[in-house]
Design a protein around this motif. Structure first.
Motif, mmCIF file in Angstrom:
data_model
loop_
_atom_site.group_PDB
_atom_site.id
_atom_site.type_symbol
_atom_site.label_atom_id
_atom_site.label_comp_id
_atom_site.label_asym_id
_atom_site.label_seq_id
_atom_site.Cartn_x
_atom_site.Cartn_y
_atom_site.Cartn_z
ATOM 1 N N GLY A 105 0.555 -0.819 0.315
ATOM 2 C CA GLY A 105 -0.253 -0.429 0.042
ATOM 3 C C GLY A 105 0.832 1.515 -0.534
ATOM 4 N N MET A 106 0.151 2.662 0.569
ATOM 5 C CA MET A 106 1.146 3.349 0.029
ATOM 6 C C MET A 106 1.555 4.204 1.180
ATOM 7 N N LEU A 107 2.439 3.549 1.451
ATOM 8 C CA LEU A 107 3.823 4.495 2.270
ATOM 9 C C LEU A 107 4.871 5.682 2.154
ATOM 10 N N ASN A 108 5.013 6.515 3.375
ATOM 11 C CA ASN A 108 5.859 7.830 3.773
ATOM 12 C C ASN A 108 4.787 8.474 2.615
ATOM 13 N N LEU A 109 3.542 9.314 3.346
ATOM 14 C CA LEU A 109 2.698 10.013 2.933
ATOM 15 C C LEU A 109 3.262 11.251 3.930
ATOM 16 N N THR A 110 3.974 12.324 3.000
ATOM 17 C CA THR A 110 4.298 13.049 3.481
ATOM 18 C C THR A 110 3.573 14.483 2.688
ATOM 19 N N PRO A 111 3.266 16.126 3.238
ATOM 20 C CA PRO A 111 2.613 17.144 2.827
ATOM 21 C C PRO A 111 3.610 17.591 2.700
ATOM 22 N N GLN A 112 4.221 18.529 1.853
ATOM 23 C CA GLN A 112 4.842 19.169 1.100
ATOM 24 C C GLN A 112 4.160 21.043 1.501
ATOM 25 N N LYS A 113 4.963 22.077 0.945
ATOM 26 C CA LYS A 113 5.321 22.983 1.974
ATOM 27 C C LYS A 113 3.667 23.571 0.285
ATOM 28 N N THR A 114 2.859 24.259 0.600
ATOM 29 C CA THR A 114 2.203 25.441 -0.352
ATOM 30 C C THR A 114 2.550 26.001 -2.065
ATOM 31 N N ARG A 115 2.166 25.733 -2.552
ATOM 32 C CA ARG A 115 2.823 26.450 -4.068
ATOM 33 C C ARG A 115 1.438 27.023 -4.802
ATOM 34 N N ASN A 116 2.270 28.170 -4.970
ATOM 35 C CA ASN A 116 0.752 28.669 -6.227
ATOM 36 C C ASN A 116 0.893 27.727 -7.029
ATOM 37 N N PHE A 117 -0.458 28.092 -7.965
ATOM 38 C CA PHE A 117 -0.705 27.267 -8.626
ATOM 39 C C PHE A 117 -2.032 28.150 -9.701
ATOM 40 N N SER A 118 -1.762 28.146 -10.872
ATOM 41 C CA SER A 118 -2.634 28.769 -11.923
ATOM 42 C C SER A 118 -3.050 27.945 -12.914
#
Length: 366
Positions: A105-118
């Motif tokens: 299954g899915m391992l090491n799920l890690t949130p990153q910093k927010t980023r701008n998106f256009s």
């Protein structure tokens, strides 16, 4: 008299210049063949049975039924595979080949910093408008191996579908949990993004695992197809030659000879002899590359387009995929190819198909 000469030169010079710049008129000799890449393991007969054994649980999904229902059945390739006779034999019939999927299954799920998106999205009035906002990328691992066994239970091949250190990235956006939405709709503030995460943590984890699993299991289905069914297509255009033996403005005999070798290479591919195809195509590729780089007057833009198109195919046939993509990009940039057009789509699909097949071959552990 001198005045008349000046007038005559003024009339003739533009004509001479236009004639010199005029592209060589080319008639196309279409090079068409079927694509046959043999099964990497062994061809299965309609009488043989195959079975797919899924993991009993993933990290955020429990029970093999739930895994198959939520992840596998939505995949077109899987439904197509299950529809074949090899997968619909009676349960009482022992399988000739079993495909066992190892995936914790899915391992090491890690949130990153927010980023701008256009991006640009259609509003309620069906008007395309610019949308700016924020998304957060999540990274994870999803190790997966496919173990293929024969009727006696012996392992005949192992494929690493995704390695333990392979990183997958998914952007979390406003409509992430909506299955029918295919575009990315960003959040408008850090606060709305954080609220969405805290209020939907469990659902987000499950959905991320489903999305990543689809990517990985799609690769796994390709491996099964390449292993037992190979690749076969209808007759398609694989390149061009320069025809008109008479009244040609330049000598194209070397191109004719190279294209003839190219056709012989494709004949080998047509018969499933990929090694002979690769060897003969290598000779043709070297000749056409030398002609392309010669900067001779006969190699005008029309001839260049033929050479780029043929060289893209010759490179995919010789497994030089970076070069094949390079020539494809040149055709898009400088020679009127439009991304999404029939010729561009067929060529890119063809390169990708060959590349995927040989990458799969390279992943055979046993």
């Amino acid at each position: 008299m001198q005045k008349l000469l000046v007038i005559a030169m003024a009339i003739l010079l533009p004509c001479i210049k236009a004639s010199a710049q005029q592209a060589v008129k080319i008639d196309y000799d279409y090079v068409t063949r079927k694509l046959i890449l043999p099964p990497l393991l062994t061809p299965v007969t309609p009488a043989e049975k195959m079975e797919l054994k899924l993991p009993k649980a993933l990290t955020y999904h429990s029970g093999s039924y739930m895994i198959e229902t939520n992840i596998m059945e939505e995949m077109y390739a899987y439904r197509n595979l299950k529809a074949t006779a090899n997968w619909q034999k009676p349960s009482s019939m022992p399988a000739d080949y079993s495909c066992e999927v190892f995936a914790p299954g899915m391992l090491n799920l890690t949130p990153q910093k927010t980023r701008n998106f256009s991006t640009k999205l259609y509003d309620q009035t069906h008007t395309l408008k610019a949308v700016d906002g924020l998304v957060r990328d999540y990274t994870c691992n999803f190790p997966c191996k496919l173990i293929i066994k024969n009727k006696a239970g012996q392992v005949i091949s192992v494929f690493e579908i995704a390695g333990e250190n392979e990183v997958f990235t998914l952007p979390l956006h406003k409509d992430f949990l909506v299955d029918t939405v295919r575009h990315i709709y960003p959040f408008f503030s850090d606060l709305t993004l954080s609220d969405f995460e805290s209020n939907n943590k469990s659902e987000i984890n499950r959905k991320m695992e489903e999305k990543i699993a689809r990517q990985v299991f799609q690769k796994m289905i390709d491996v099964i197809n390449y292993s037992f069914y190979g690749v076969k297509t209808m007759r398609e255009t694989y390149g061009y030659g320069v025809v008109k033996q008479k009244k040609r403005p330049y000598d194209y005999n070397d191109i004719d000879t190279a294209v003839m070798k190219y056709k012989i290479a494709l004949d080998s591919m047509d018969r499933g002899n990929s090694e002979a195809c690769k060897t003969i195509a290598s000779d043709a590729r070297l000749v056409l590359e030398q002609i392309l780089n010669s900067a001779a007057p006969r190699v005008d833009k029309n001839v260049q387009q033929i050479l780029y198109y043929d060289l893209s195919h010759l490179n995919l046939l010789t497994q030089h995929f970076e070069e094949a993509w390079k020539y494809y990009q040149i055709l898009l940039k400088d020679y009127g190819f439009e991304e999404g057009s029939v010729m561009a789509t067929e060529l890119s699909r063809r390169i990708q198909q060959h590349e995927d097949y040989y990458k799969t071959k390279g992943k055979m552990i046993k």
